[in-house]
Design a protein around this motif. Sequence first.
Motif, PDB file in Angstrom:
ATOM      1  N   GLY A 132      62.706  46.341   0.396  1.00 22.31           N
ATOM      2  CA  GLY A 132      63.679  47.273  -0.164  1.00 22.31           C
ATOM      3  C   GLY A 132      64.958  47.235   0.647  1.00 22.31           C
ATOM      4  N   TYR A 238      63.010  52.542  -1.400  1.00 19.90           N
ATOM      5  CA  TYR A 238      62.381  51.640  -2.359  1.00 19.90           C
ATOM      6  C   TYR A 238      63.211  51.739  -3.631  1.00 19.90           C
ATOM      7  CZ  TYR A 238      58.421  52.158   0.862  1.00 19.90           C
ATOM      8  OH  TYR A 238      57.627  52.180   1.988  1.00 19.90           O
ATOM      9  N   VAL A 243      60.682  46.734  -6.738  1.00 19.13           N
ATOM     10  CA  VAL A 243      60.611  46.048  -5.446  1.00 19.13           C
ATOM     11  C   VAL A 243      59.790  44.777  -5.601  1.00 19.13           C
ATOM     12  CG1 VAL A 243      60.838  48.148  -4.070  1.00 19.13           C
ATOM     13  CG2 VAL A 243      58.559  47.361  -4.745  1.00 19.13           C
TER      14      VAL A 243
END
Length: 329
Positions: A132, A238, A243
């Motif tokens: 992320g 995130y 992701v």
Amino acid sequence: MLTRLLLAAATSAVLATVSAAAFAVPGSLMIYTSTPNEAMTALVAQFNKAHPEVKVEFFRSGTTEVLNKLQAEFAAGSPQPDVVFIADAVAMQQLKDDGRLLAYADAPIAGFPDGFADPDKTYFGTKLIPTGIAWNTKSGAPAPKSWNDLLSAAAKDQVIMASPLYSGAAVIHVGTVAAQPDMGWDYLDKLAANGAVAGQGNGTVMEAVATGQKSYGIIVDFMALNAKAKGSPVDFVYPADGVSVVTEPVAILKSADDVADAKTFVNWLLSDDGQAYMAKQGYIPGKPGVALPPGRPAASALKLMPVSAETLAKGVDENKRKFSDAFGG
């Protein structure tokens, strides 16, 4: 294929094979891994609490060097490891395609998410390590929410990411982004045009963000969150649009000398105890119901960008070439 990808490095890696043999102890389980040395040492110690009868030796380096070393040993007809435990599912798929992995039909994968294990049960994910965005909280840069935030004026010349030429996690991330219909190389080219630069591994990215050299870093979650817990001025998100994930798969080689202990090690990694210990190390466990480390979401709460290991493996050469062209390696 793996042979073609690594042939150029095989000659130099032959010298490393000698040192690998020195690590191997007759009657011991030999593991080749890209897990950081301190974490792997601790993991082996925990495994030995449950299985003190298994003598474990390991060779640790980055994914690329581990595979170069292994390829040289294949070429010499003397592969040393029983088990390969690396970040890169792409490399595992290539090892499988080259016929190097042992199918383990009885591996205890009940309860793990669909797709976590290879359909032919030659390799098995052990945890989720999402990539992320980390950012320096003292930089004044706005907190990111999505990947598109890294294309903004605020992120101009302020983004660093790991290179797939060095990092297995970056191979996964770049390949995953490239495979998304709404992102693809169009997004990555725009990221480069906005001044994003490539470091080497995730450690380089973390240092740049933590020291304020860059405001944003594309990085695996545990490195940023562990740095935050130790007082670094960083935070992690995130992205809402999804992701990429490393599952750090484990596999047994067909050439393994100690298949019984190799299966014992795989069984422990996939057990409740093994999964709980990996959560203690700061990773998101793959098995539902295992307590999570602080600040980590459950696997079911993450939006994963879809991509298959086969797609990633087929695109690895082209993606590395395009990345080098766009980011300069």
